[in-house]
Design an enzyme around this catalytic site. Structure first.
Site: not given
Ligand code: PEP
Length: 694
Positions: A450-452, A537, A539, A609, A615, A655, A676
């Site tokens: 997931n590049w965001k 998600h 966010e 998640e 993050g 993470s 992410g």
């Molecule tokens: C995400 O936002 O889907 C995610 C898992 O981010 P990260 O790996 O940076 O925690």
């Protein structure tokens, strides 16, 4: 689009593709086997357009060969699905130019037969225009949906077929130029009886011509139709004009005549009725004739004299050129005049040789393969030259087809075996890993990035390319998906074409379409070539107020548009600290997914998640992850049944790194990860993908 709709689309695109490919292979092949025919046709056009004056003499022939090879190869490429995007673009371009051009030709009629299928099929200019309109429509269909065209050869090995087609077409064109056309579709082919080709069948109307004479007397010019030709000999001939009053039936041979030079006696009937052998040395223009074998022609003439066979040199050249040829070549044979177009049609060589007996064509030779008199030391009646061979068209077709198809078949077989072998090896490897990791895990393993809101377009394309190359060199043991911002999708889809990596968006609108400035619909996402979309998600829930209700709309629209949904669920820190994680996750599932049917649910991938781990560098332990995944699976079983629960892939996100992925993925209910930050570096993402390897 429904499943049936998709199937119909697939059928439509592939049927259009096969029809186009067959037409181009055929039109290319008839030109490849007779490049001179195409050259003459191009010369007709250039003359009609007034371009002949400045055009270099070699150009029409070169263009003819190039056009023939181009059309043939384009047909083959489309058939096999080689470089589908480029090939379908070329079709669109070619037909986009040819269709208006043929409309102009139909309106202006500078040349009556377009020549698009050589001499094999003769079309009028309007028929050609109609044909091109249909082909243009088909090419729009394949251009728009080229991805639906199945490939008959792997992407990696397609170059072998591309190259072989070009070489095959070029060699065949050169061979046909050096000898004579491999297929002779003209009315003067071996075995054709010329008088029969001149007959107007009973009941058919004969063409009607009107000839007008321009005569002059005492300085006055006047026109007279043939029937009113004046008896007064004081009128002198100035000019004559013949126009077609009614077309009528035009027999295949309608302009064949032999007039002796210099006497001017018409001997057509006598030559055609001759029950003995007659050699015709055919040279439309003596000034352009290949004189490499003129001695052999003289020897042949001596041979004819010795055995009492007739021999004429037919040409359309003028007196001066004939006299010059006589001196230069030492030609003692008689000359006769015939129309140049007829001569070019009779034999595609200058000079060429035709052997007639009783008006039937017994043999034809190009200037590089004239019969040697040493081989003709017996009368023709006793030699193979003088025997009419049975029509060998079938055998020739078979030979050409086999020469083309057998190597192709071998290439394709090797290709299939190679692909099969690779797939088998990969499968074996994957099976052993899967068995090692967990025998119970039969579900799809997925690592999704997931590049965001990171990476500009160029950086995104570069990362996708790097990942594609890395995974081509070292095949993954799981499904890999990258989910990118909307603006990257179309470009990354191109990069990923033919790779194992899937593509997804990070969001889509909760409306189907319309005045929703700034939004991107599920249909739009799908149209880029993406197969997935991330929804729910944390966010988007937290910063854009996406409620369970909104997400329900989005999920429905995504599924209706053929996208698979990676649906995210997870609790915030306070909820975990209050031990409410199960309750929260269950409510998220129920609020957005529980109205789906089991069939719709089969296109959902879940991603657990924990928001406190996203993050933050804080990862859930493998045990915490497994506990939640098992709970989620049990919840799904309660709603959609045991089979759906067993089949749904549940990814862990938060993470996840190459260092902890293996431990988390080893858990029985964890089927991969939604990544992410670590998805933004090829090496990190690949490290996580490799966690599925032993
Ligand atoms: C995400 O936002 O889907 C995610 C898992 O981010 P990260 O790996 O940076 O925690």
């Amino acid at each position: 689009m429904t499943k049936v709709g998709r199937k119909l689309c697939w059928v439509g695109v592939n049927a259009s593709r096969l029809l186009l490919a067959a037409t181009f292979v055929f039109s290319g092949m008839v030109k490849v086997v007779d490049p001179r025919g195409t050259q003459y046709k191009l010369e007709d056009y250039f003359l009609a357009f007034g371009w002949s004056g400045w055009m270099p003499g070699f150009l029409p022939l070169w263009l003819a060969v190039a056009l023939a090879v181009f059309e043939f190869c384009l047909g083959v490429y489309l058939f096999f699905g080689i470089r589908r995007r480029m090939t379908t673009r070329l079709y669109l371009l070619f037909l986009g130019v040819m269709t208006p051009l043929t409309l102009y030709l139909a309106l202006a009629d500078p040349v009556s037969d377009c020549g698009c299928f050589g001499d094999a099929v003769t079309l009028t200019n309007w028929e050609t225009f109609g044909k091109n309109v249909v082909l243009l429509l088909l090419s729009v269909v394949v251009f728009r949906s080229y991805r639906l065209m199945s490939r008959f050869v792997s992407e990696r090995n397609q170059w072998t077929i591309s190259l072989y087609s070009i070489v095959f077409a070029l060699v065949l064109a050169c061979y046909s130029l050096y000898t004579l056309p491999v297929f002779d579709f003209r009315p003067y082919h071996i075995g054709a009886n010329l008088p029969e080709g001149m007959v107007v069948p009973e009941g058919e109307e004969e063409p009607v011509y009107q000839t007008t004479f321009v005569l002059e007397k005492d300085g006055v010019r006047k026109e007279f139709p043939l029937e009113d030709y004046p008896e007064d000999t004081a009128w002198h001939f100035v000019d004559s004009r013949t126009v077609t009053v009614s077309e009528g039936y035009v027999p295949p041979i309608h302009d064949f005549s032999i007039v002796t030079w210099p006497e001017g006696e018409d001997i057509t009937e006598a030559v055609l009725a001759d029950s003995g052998y007659t050699f015709l040395l055919v040279s439309p223009y003596l000034e352009m004739a290949d004189d490499g074998d003129i001695d052999r022609v003289n020897e042949l003439y001596d041979y004819c004299q010795a055995y009492g066979y007739s021999f004429y040199c037919l040409t359309a050249s003028g007196d001066e050129m004939i006299s010059r040829w006589q001196d230069f070549a030492g030609a003692e044979y008689p000359f006769a005049l015939t129309d140049d177009i007829t001569l070019k049609t009779m034999v595609r060589s200058n000079p060429g040789l035709v052997l007639l007996k009783g008006g039937t064509v017994y043999g034809k030779w190009g200037c590089h393969s004239f019969p040697k008199v040493e081989d003709l030391n017996v009368p023709l009646e006793e030699s193979e030259w003088g025997t009419l061979r049975s029509d060998s068209r079938m055998m020739t077709t078979l030979r050409v087809v086999l020469w083309f198809l057998v190597p192709l078949f071998v290439f394709s077989l090797v290709d299939r075996l190679w692909i099969g072998g690779k797939m088998y090896k990969r499968k074996k490897h994957r099976d052993s890993i899967t068995n090692l990791l967990n025998k119970r895990k039969m579900r799809k393993k997925i690592v999704a990035g997931n590049w965001k809101m990171n990476l500009n377009l160029q950086e995104g394309v570069a990362l996708a390319t790097e990942l594609k190359n890395a995974l081509a060199a070292d095949q993954p043991n799981c499904e890999v998906v990258i989910c990118t911002p909307f603006i990257h999708l179309a470009s990354v889809a191109q990069v990923l074409e033919g790779s194992v990596i899937g593509l997804g968006a990070e969001n889509c609108a909760d409306k189907e379409k319309g005045a929703y400035t700034g939004e991107v619909s599920a249909a739009m996402v799908k149209s880029t070539g993406a197969q997935y979309v991330i929804l729910g998600h944390s966010e988007r829930r937290a910063y854009y107020g996406e409620t369970a209700e909104i997400l329900k709309e989005k999920v429905n629209l995504a599924l209706a548009n053929g996208l698979k949904v990676i649906f995210c669920i997870g609790e915030v820190l306070e909820e975990r600290e209050a031990d409410k994680q199960n309750e929260v996750v269950k409510a998220q599932l129920a609020g957005s997914l529980f109205d789906l049917t089991a069939e719709q649910f089969s296109n959902i991938v879940l991603a657990y998640e924990p928001v406190w781990a996203i993050g933050t560098g804080k990862t859930a332990t493998a045990e915490q992850a497994e506990e939640m995944h098992a709970f989620i699976r049990a919840t799904i079983a309660g709603k959609f049944g045991a089979e759906a629960a067993e089949n749904v892939s549940i990814l862990y996100g938060g993470s996840c790194k190459p260092t902890n992925a293996k431990e988390i993925f080893a858990k029985p209910d964890v089927d991969g990860g939604l990544i992410g930050g670590a998805a933004l570096k090829c090496a990190d993402f690949k490290g996580i993908i490799d966690a599925w390897k032993a």
